[in-house]
Design a protein around this motif. Structure first.
Motif, short mmCIF file in Angstrom:
data_model
loop_
_atom_site.label_atom_id
_atom_site.label_comp_id
_atom_site.label_asym_id
_atom_site.label_seq_id
_atom_site.Cartn_x
_atom_site.Cartn_y
_atom_site.Cartn_z
N ILE A 31 0.90 -0.76 -0.01
CA ILE A 31 0.21 0.27 -0.03
C ILE A 31 1.43 1.31 -0.18
O ILE A 31 1.55 1.32 0.64
CB ILE A 31 -0.96 0.08 1.00
CG1 ILE A 31 -1.93 -1.05 1.12
CG2 ILE A 31 -2.18 0.84 0.83
CD1 ILE A 31 -2.63 -1.45 2.81
N SER A 32 0.46 2.48 -0.96
CA SER A 32 2.02 3.35 -1.25
C SER A 32 1.32 4.59 0.24
O SER A 32 -0.24 4.84 -0.12
CB SER A 32 1.83 3.95 -2.48
OG SER A 32 2.07 4.94 -2.50
N PHE A 33 2.53 4.86 0.28
CA PHE A 33 2.02 6.35 1.40
C PHE A 33 3.09 7.50 1.49
O PHE A 33 4.10 6.63 0.36
CB PHE A 33 2.30 5.52 2.91
CG PHE A 33 1.23 5.04 3.83
CD1 PHE A 33 0.47 5.23 4.96
CD2 PHE A 33 1.06 3.25 2.92
CE1 PHE A 33 -0.49 5.01 4.82
CE2 PHE A 33 0.12 2.75 4.18
CZ PHE A 33 -0.68 3.00 5.09
N PHE A 59 6.62 5.28 -0.22
CA PHE A 59 7.07 4.19 0.14
C PHE A 59 5.82 3.64 0.36
O PHE A 59 4.50 3.36 0.81
CB PHE A 59 8.33 4.21 1.51
CG PHE A 59 7.07 4.67 2.65
CD1 PHE A 59 6.23 3.56 3.88
CD2 PHE A 59 6.79 6.20 3.01
CE1 PHE A 59 5.98 3.32 4.73
CE2 PHE A 59 5.93 6.00 4.41
CZ PHE A 59 5.46 5.37 4.78
N PRO A 60 6.72 1.76 -0.12
CA PRO A 60 5.09 0.72 0.28
C PRO A 60 5.13 0.31 1.23
O PRO A 60 6.25 0.44 2.25
CB PRO A 60 5.82 -0.33 -1.23
CG PRO A 60 7.74 0.04 -0.92
CD PRO A 60 7.76 0.97 -1.04
N GLY A 78 6.70 -0.10 6.75
CA GLY A 78 7.92 0.07 6.01
C GLY A 78 9.01 0.40 5.47
O GLY A 78 9.23 0.75 7.62
N SER A 79 10.05 0.83 4.98
CA SER A 79 11.24 1.40 4.65
C SER A 79 10.76 2.21 4.22
O SER A 79 10.62 2.09 2.51
CB SER A 79 11.86 -0.18 4.73
OG SER A 79 13.68 0.39 4.31
N ASN A 121 -1.47 9.05 4.16
CA ASN A 121 -1.87 8.33 3.94
C ASN A 121 -2.01 8.19 1.79
O ASN A 121 -1.91 9.04 1.69
CB ASN A 121 -3.47 7.26 4.38
CG ASN A 121 -4.28 8.57 4.30
OD1 ASN A 121 -4.25 9.29 3.43
ND2 ASN A 121 -5.16 8.63 4.87
N PRO A 122 -2.40 7.56 0.64
CA PRO A 122 -2.60 7.95 -0.10
C PRO A 122 -3.46 9.44 -0.92
O PRO A 122 -3.49 9.73 -1.79
CB PRO A 122 -3.50 6.18 -0.80
CG PRO A 122 -3.09 5.41 -0.23
CD PRO A 122 -2.76 5.72 1.55
#
Length: 256
Positions: A31-33, A59-60, A78-79, A121-122
């Protein structure tokens, strides 16, 4: 970092597993943040480092299902890649190539300050703000260190007396905490930050930021207990030569 590198078999405690992304179950789809990285300098520092421009990096993030646990899923993990800038988001009027040229492999910060890492968040709504104070005025050239901040959600129970302190500092050599696996306290947020000092004693956030953040807001009867961790002795480790423009201008950073 590939999914195979980020996620592996279960190793160590729940806390260490979720922080490293090494869980026994498979991760969710990414999920993209968006992360917004900034810092406020404290005390004497160069004007350009008092409040340098923020950097936005996508980042994912992933979560893990926990079918045998009271909580149905872990927090997001996430990283944030600070080395390759693959997720760089440039502001209107900025040139992406100029930003990358000036990056030099990390985000430069003053030797004393407070990091502000905003996770969005997205929909670009902030879901977590990490505020991480630090003081590395005694950090030698060509060394590295880290800080880790953990936040535990504390639910009031008959055993929760006296009230847990709001903030605690411990060293990384302390005995492993079991608070992340009890019913009354569970790790809700965490951030792991690597600091590198170049041969010219310039301080950078480098390599990556590891973040853990909740998939939901804390309950109304929960409070957060914050724990700061870092290396005990030696506080600083050698091996930061040649990174972030120091001693040759290279951008590769050694692994911890």
């Amino acid at each position: 970092m590939s999914a195979a590198e980020l996620f592996g078999s279960l190793v160590g405690s729940y806390e260490e597993s979720i922080l490293s992304g090494r869980m026994s179950t498979l991760p969710s789809k990414p999920i993209s943040f968006i992360s917004e990285i900034g810092v406020i300098g404290i005390g004497k520092c160069k004007p350009g480092l008092k409040c340098p421009p923020h950097v936005h990096l996508a980042f994912p993030a992933y979560f893990y299902e926990l079918p045998d646990d009271e909580s149905p899923a872990t927090p997001y993990v996430g990283s944030i890649d600070l080395e390759n800038l693959g997720g760089l988001i440039v502001a209107d009027g900025e040139d992406e190539e100029d930003v990358k040229r000036n990056w030099q492999g990390g985000y430069r910060v003053p030797h004393r300050g407070q990091l502000q890492i905003v996770i969005k968040n997205p929909s670009k709504t902030a879901v977590k703000v990490f505020l991480v104070p630090y003081d590395f005025r005694d950090m030698p050239a060509s060394t590295k260190t880290f800080l880790r901040q953990k936040s535990y959600a504390v639910s009031p129970t008959p055993q929760t007396t006296p009230a847990a302190p709001l903030s605690t500092s411990v060293s990384s050599s302390s005995p492993p905490s079991r608070l992340g696996s009890t019913n009354s306290e569970r790790m809700r947020y965490a951030i792991h930050v690597q600091f590198h000092s170049t041969a010219r004693k310039r301080l950078y956030l480098a390599k990556s930021l590891r973040v853990v953040f909740s998939h939901r807001a804390p309950d109304t009867d929960e409070r957060l207990r914050i724990v700061m961790e870092g290396p005990k002795e030696p506080k600083y480790m050698s091996g930061a030569r040649g990174l972030c423009g120091g001693n040759g201008g290279g951008t590769r950073t050694p692994s911890f």
